[in-house]
Design an enzyme around this catalytic site. Structure first.
Site, PDB file in Angstrom:
ATOM      1  N   TYR A   1     -23.048  -7.302 -38.129  1.00 37.57           N
ATOM      2  CA  TYR A   1     -21.838  -6.600 -37.663  1.00 37.57           C
ATOM      3  C   TYR A   1     -21.934  -5.106 -37.991  1.00 37.57           C
ATOM      4  O   TYR A   1     -21.731  -4.261 -37.118  1.00 37.57           O
ATOM      5  CB  TYR A   1     -20.627  -7.219 -38.341  1.00 37.57           C
TER       6      TYR A   1
ATOM      7  N   ALA B   1     -14.146   0.853 -30.194  1.00 35.21           N
ATOM      8  CA  ALA B   1     -13.537   0.270 -31.398  1.00 35.21           C
ATOM      9  C   ALA B   1     -14.628   0.134 -32.450  1.00 35.21           C
ATOM     10  O   ALA B   1     -15.465  -0.757 -32.385  1.00 35.21           O
ATOM     11  CB  ALA B   1     -12.941  -1.096 -31.074  1.00 35.21           C
TER      12      ALA B   1
ATOM     13  N   THR C   1     -14.808 -15.355 -29.068  1.00 36.55           N
ATOM     14  CA  THR C   1     -13.894 -15.483 -30.217  1.00 36.55           C
ATOM     15  C   THR C   1     -12.445 -15.292 -29.785  1.00 36.55           C
ATOM     16  O   THR C   1     -11.535 -15.525 -30.573  1.00 36.55           O
ATOM     17  CB  THR C   1     -14.220 -14.451 -31.328  1.00 36.55           C
ATOM     18  N   GLY C   2     -12.234 -14.863 -28.550  1.00 37.71           N
ATOM     19  CA  GLY C   2     -10.874 -14.673 -28.043  1.00 37.71           C
ATOM     20  C   GLY C   2     -10.385 -15.909 -27.327  1.00 37.71           C
ATOM     21  O   GLY C   2     -11.096 -16.911 -27.228  1.00 37.71           O
TER      22      GLY C   2
END
Ligand code: NAD
Ligand code: UDP
Length: 312
Positions: free
Chosen positions: A144, A113, A35-36
């Site tokens: 998620y 995170a 996704t980056g």
């Protein structure tokens, strides 16, 4: 220090890399680019203190000795993690384990995170760290939510069983430059739609709330927490709560758009309210956000304009 950042090519990861380099550390960035984007790291050019490794953290790796591991690798937008559901569960479990093993091997400090999603659709408001949350473990968001809750459990277990020096940052909705314009998050969608003169999509009646934290404040919060010895979760977020309709109004003001608002169905299990209690972060490391939503959106305007121009 020599620091490992997983998810380094992502929105938050790339800003964290910048902040660590600015403090004089050497950084190893790992990312599988799911996704980056390398565009987020392009400005680093030939920076000699930065090394990038394209790698899926679900596969074990040995970056060599490191003093700190920041584990940010994970799809993060609802559109992203629902597209990559299994990958999201794997990175929060196997990927987090591999990251913790690196910290264990090199006696490095570790920061995970985590997310306000651990609170699910919260019935307590604002959310304090002691609140256990109200999470649907099998709904569409569960790939998620449960991935992150497992990451938290694993991180605490590595601390308790192996003595790894860990931290858990529960990050609330963050935004700013490098947020991918097509990732489906509300700020990305509304800013892009407004700048293109398209309709602004509001899911549900827009009365649900979020509390938006500008990226520099989030990164300052992560760095502040990284320097403490607090092992239990700490909220990192902005305490100004907006309905999504109010958020759209700010976007309209900042962009000067004449776009109309249109209503679309509310996704299943979309949380009704979200706002952090940040007194713990204030007490532990004197942190609080400095940038309000309107200022932060103004600071993001050029980025979104350039991002749109690059794809037309
Ligand atoms: P992002 O998608 O921009 O960044 C995540 C990065 O992780 C991406 O570059 C992606 O390619 C990488 N990645 C995913 N799976 C990987 C794997 N298996 N191996 C290696 N790299 C992998 O998202 P973001 O907004 O920058 O979020 C970063 C972290 O912060 C995530 O863990 C997210 O859950 C957490 N977080 C973000 C927010 C927010 O509002 N941005 C809120 C709460 C928590
Ligand atoms: N949302 C919206 N329009 C959009 C995208 C999102 O109204 O185009 C809403 C979404 O339903 C949610 C809120 O904005 O209530 C925040 O969504 P986002 O995907 O940014 O993150 P979340 O906090 O839900 O993980």
């Amino acid at each position: 220090m020599r620091v490992l950042v997983t998810g380094a090519a992502g929105f938050l990861g790339s800003h964290l890399v910048d902040a660590l380099l600015a403090e004089g550390h050497s950084v190893v960035g790992v990312d599988n680019l799911s996704t980056g984007s390398m565009q987020n790291l392009q400005h680093l050019g030939q920076e000699s203190h930065f090394e990038f490794v394209q790698h899926d953290i679900c596969e074990a790796m040995d970056p060599g000795p490191v003093d700190y591991v920041f584990n940010l690798a994970s799809p993060a937008s609802p559109v992203g993690y629902m597209r990559l559901g299994i990958e999201t569960l794997m990175v929060g479990s196997v990927g987090t384990r591999n990251s913790l093993e690196i910290a264990r091997k090199y006696k490095a400090k570790f920061l995970q995170a985590s997310t306000s999603e651990c609170y699910g659709d919260p019935v307590e408001h604002p959310q304090v760290e002691e609140y256990w949350g109200h999470v649907n473990p099998i709904g569409p968001r569960s790939v998620y939510d449960e991935s992150k809750r497992f990451s938290e459990a694993l991180t605490m277990a590595y601390h308790r069983y192996y003595g790894v020096n860990t931290r858990l940052a529960r990050i609330f909705n963050s935004y700013g430059p490098r947020l991918h314009k097509d990732d489906g998050r509300v700020i990305s969608n509304l800013m892009t739609q407004a700048l293109k003169g398209e309709d602004l999509t509001i899911y549900g009646d827009g009365s649900q709330t979020r509390s938006f934290c500008y990226v520099s404040d989030t990164i300052a919060g992560l760095l502040g927490l990284s320097r403490t010895d607090e092992h239990l979760p700490v909220n990192v977020g902005n305490t100004s709560e907006f309905t999504i309709l109010e958020c759209a109004d700010v976007v309209k003001r900042v962009t000067g758009t004449s776009s109309r608002i249109v209503f679309r169905p509310l996704p299943q299990d979309d949380p009704i309210q979200r706002m952090p209690d940040i007194s713990k972060a204030k007490r532990l490391f004197g942190w609080g956000p400095k940038i309000d939503l309107e200022t932060g959106l103004r600071l993001s305007l050029d980025y979104f304009k350039a991002s749109i121009a690059a794809t037309v």
